[in-house]
Design an enzyme around this catalytic site. Sequence first.
Site, short mmCIF file in Angstrom:
data_model
loop_
_atom_site.label_atom_id
_atom_site.label_comp_id
_atom_site.label_asym_id
_atom_site.label_seq_id
_atom_site.Cartn_x
_atom_site.Cartn_y
_atom_site.Cartn_z
N THR A 1 -28.43 6.94 5.09
CA THR A 1 -28.91 8.82 4.83
C THR A 1 -29.23 9.15 2.93
O THR A 1 -28.52 8.54 2.63
CB THR A 1 -28.60 9.93 6.01
OG1 THR A 1 -26.94 9.92 5.53
CG2 THR A 1 -29.13 9.69 6.76
N GLY A 2 -29.75 9.95 2.55
CA GLY A 2 -29.91 10.18 0.74
C GLY A 2 -29.65 8.07 0.17
O GLY A 2 -28.95 8.22 -0.16
N SER A 3 -30.72 7.41 0.93
CA SER A 3 -31.18 6.04 0.35
C SER A 3 -32.07 6.78 -0.87
O SER A 3 -32.32 4.51 -0.94
CB SER A 3 -31.44 5.22 0.89
OG SER A 3 -32.14 5.44 2.34
N THR A 4 -32.76 7.67 -1.24
CA THR A 4 -33.48 7.30 -2.95
C THR A 4 -32.89 7.04 -3.87
O THR A 4 -33.78 6.85 -4.76
CB THR A 4 -35.06 8.27 -2.72
OG1 THR A 4 -33.46 9.32 -3.11
CG2 THR A 4 -34.92 8.47 -1.11
N ILE B 1 -25.74 5.12 -4.28
CA ILE B 1 -24.76 4.73 -3.30
C ILE B 1 -25.41 4.12 -2.40
O ILE B 1 -26.28 3.32 -2.25
CB ILE B 1 -23.56 5.51 -2.98
CG1 ILE B 1 -22.34 5.72 -4.18
CG2 ILE B 1 -23.27 4.18 -2.11
CD1 ILE B 1 -21.35 5.78 -3.98
N GLY B 2 -26.59 5.28 -1.80
CA GLY B 2 -27.49 5.03 -0.44
C GLY B 2 -28.68 3.62 -1.15
O GLY B 2 -29.33 3.01 0.36
N SER C 1 -15.28 9.65 0.52
CA SER C 1 -14.65 9.78 -0.77
C SER C 1 -12.96 9.99 -0.52
O SER C 1 -12.59 10.43 0.00
CB SER C 1 -14.94 10.44 -1.06
OG SER C 1 -14.83 11.85 -2.96
N TYR D 1 -15.82 20.05 -2.31
CA TYR D 1 -16.66 19.39 -1.73
C TYR D 1 -14.93 17.61 -0.64
O TYR D 1 -15.29 17.30 0.13
CB TYR D 1 -16.39 18.15 -2.82
CG TYR D 1 -16.70 16.78 -3.22
CD1 TYR D 1 -18.06 16.50 -2.15
CD2 TYR D 1 -16.15 15.49 -3.66
CE1 TYR D 1 -18.71 14.80 -2.57
CE2 TYR D 1 -16.99 14.27 -3.52
CZ TYR D 1 -17.58 14.10 -3.08
OH TYR D 1 -17.87 12.78 -2.99
P1 NAD Z 1 -26.12 10.60 -5.48
O1 NAD Z 1 -27.08 12.58 -5.87
O2 NAD Z 1 -26.67 9.79 -6.77
O3 NAD Z 1 -27.52 10.43 -4.02
C1 NAD Z 1 -27.54 11.23 -2.76
C2 NAD Z 1 -28.93 11.26 -2.17
O4 NAD Z 1 -28.82 11.97 -1.19
C3 NAD Z 1 -30.24 11.21 -2.66
O5 NAD Z 1 -31.39 10.58 -2.18
C4 NAD Z 1 -30.49 12.61 -2.11
O6 NAD Z 1 -32.43 12.75 -2.34
C5 NAD Z 1 -30.26 12.83 -1.43
N1 NAD Z 1 -30.22 14.02 -0.36
C6 NAD Z 1 -29.20 15.53 -1.11
N2 NAD Z 1 -29.10 16.14 -0.45
C7 NAD Z 1 -30.38 15.13 0.71
C8 NAD Z 1 -30.38 16.99 1.80
N3 NAD Z 1 -30.55 17.98 1.70
N4 NAD Z 1 -31.34 15.60 3.09
C9 NAD Z 1 -31.65 14.55 2.84
N5 NAD Z 1 -31.11 13.98 1.95
C10 NAD Z 1 -30.37 14.64 -0.12
O7 NAD Z 1 -25.54 10.63 -4.93
P2 NAD Z 1 -24.21 8.88 -4.88
O8 NAD Z 1 -23.49 10.04 -6.03
O9 NAD Z 1 -25.17 8.27 -5.05
O10 NAD Z 1 -23.11 10.47 -3.70
C11 NAD Z 1 -23.19 9.25 -2.29
C12 NAD Z 1 -21.93 9.49 -1.08
O11 NAD Z 1 -20.85 9.09 -1.84
C13 NAD Z 1 -22.67 10.91 -1.32
O12 NAD Z 1 -22.02 11.60 0.17
C14 NAD Z 1 -21.33 11.52 -2.50
O13 NAD Z 1 -20.34 12.63 -1.76
C15 NAD Z 1 -20.60 10.13 -2.23
N6 NAD Z 1 -19.20 9.59 -3.20
C16 NAD Z 1 -19.82 9.55 -4.41
C17 NAD Z 1 -19.24 9.14 -5.47
C18 NAD Z 1 -19.61 9.29 -6.90
O14 NAD Z 1 -18.49 9.47 -7.93
N7 NAD Z 1 -21.09 9.06 -7.25
C19 NAD Z 1 -17.74 9.11 -5.02
C20 NAD Z 1 -17.27 9.12 -4.02
C21 NAD Z 1 -18.28 8.97 -2.95
#
Ligand code: NAD
Length: 268
Positions: free
Chosen positions: A13-16, A19-20, A145, A158
Amino acid sequence: MDLDLSGKLALVTGSTRGIGLAAAKGLAAMGAEVIINGRTQDAVDKAMADIAETVAGAVLHGAAADLSHEAGCGSVTEAFPAVDILINNTGVYGPKPFFDITDEDWQSIFDINVMSGVRLTRHYLQGMLAEDGDDNWGRIIFVSSEAGIVVPVEMVHYGFSKGAQMVIARGAAESTKGTNVTVNSVLPGPTWVEATPANLAERARLQGITVEEAMARAFTERRPTSLIQRYASAEEVANLICYLCSKAASATNGAALRVDGGIVGNPF
Ligand code: NAD
């Protein structure tokens, strides 16, 4: 070490992006078919094109859906009734002083960060457990996280959502006793993704400092216990996610594994 995932279907999920996207690339490189999810078809198409370019022979499917509500999750489970691997990665975050976080903010972060994973896990875990004996197999990972342990003062809502994910992952793992299905959570620390510059700009605005200062303070003030003293890359986080999805990780279940650069000291 068996890292081959040929024949397995994974939903990230959220793989566009972020991290996804890195996890989806890693799983595709390990031979899994991967379902790419984001809110818009355009973003899903772009991510699929990016992965196809990076991973030769990748077999990809798209599932554009907003996972913050039941209908969005339902549209994905209807299109793909069963998967072997589920990565609950979708999550939103952003700084906001505790006293400014409204009821709507709390509900919104709960719906997307917590309930998306609850709904999808409730559906897919049952399918993973349905097969008899050695035929059952599955991997579910919640991308939580370290903020779920070291709650950031500027993102209490968060931190709450990330703590909840760890509890849910452990609780769901209790249903897997004696099977080949595992449910774990992964705890990244600050990870450099496409959204990081905008996040830093928002922090700078709230604190009345420059973006450069906000960046400099990331490891001197916000996360001083970090041992690596830098952002992880999305790939470094995806490496742990992908390992946990492999057959090699068969004895790791119900765990919360950190890829936080050492921020959390001695948790237990
Ligand atoms: P990001 O914002 O780069 O990507 C988020 C992804 O989720 C995108 O693909 C977006 O399209 C999708 N998304 C957002 N809302 C959505 C919805 N309502 N329905 C479907 N898709 C949705 O985020 P990231 O930084 O890659 O974070 C990914 C995960 O890792 C999150 O759960 C975040 O809490 C966790 N995380 C991130 C970090 C960081 O520093 N980047 C640190 C710790 C944990």
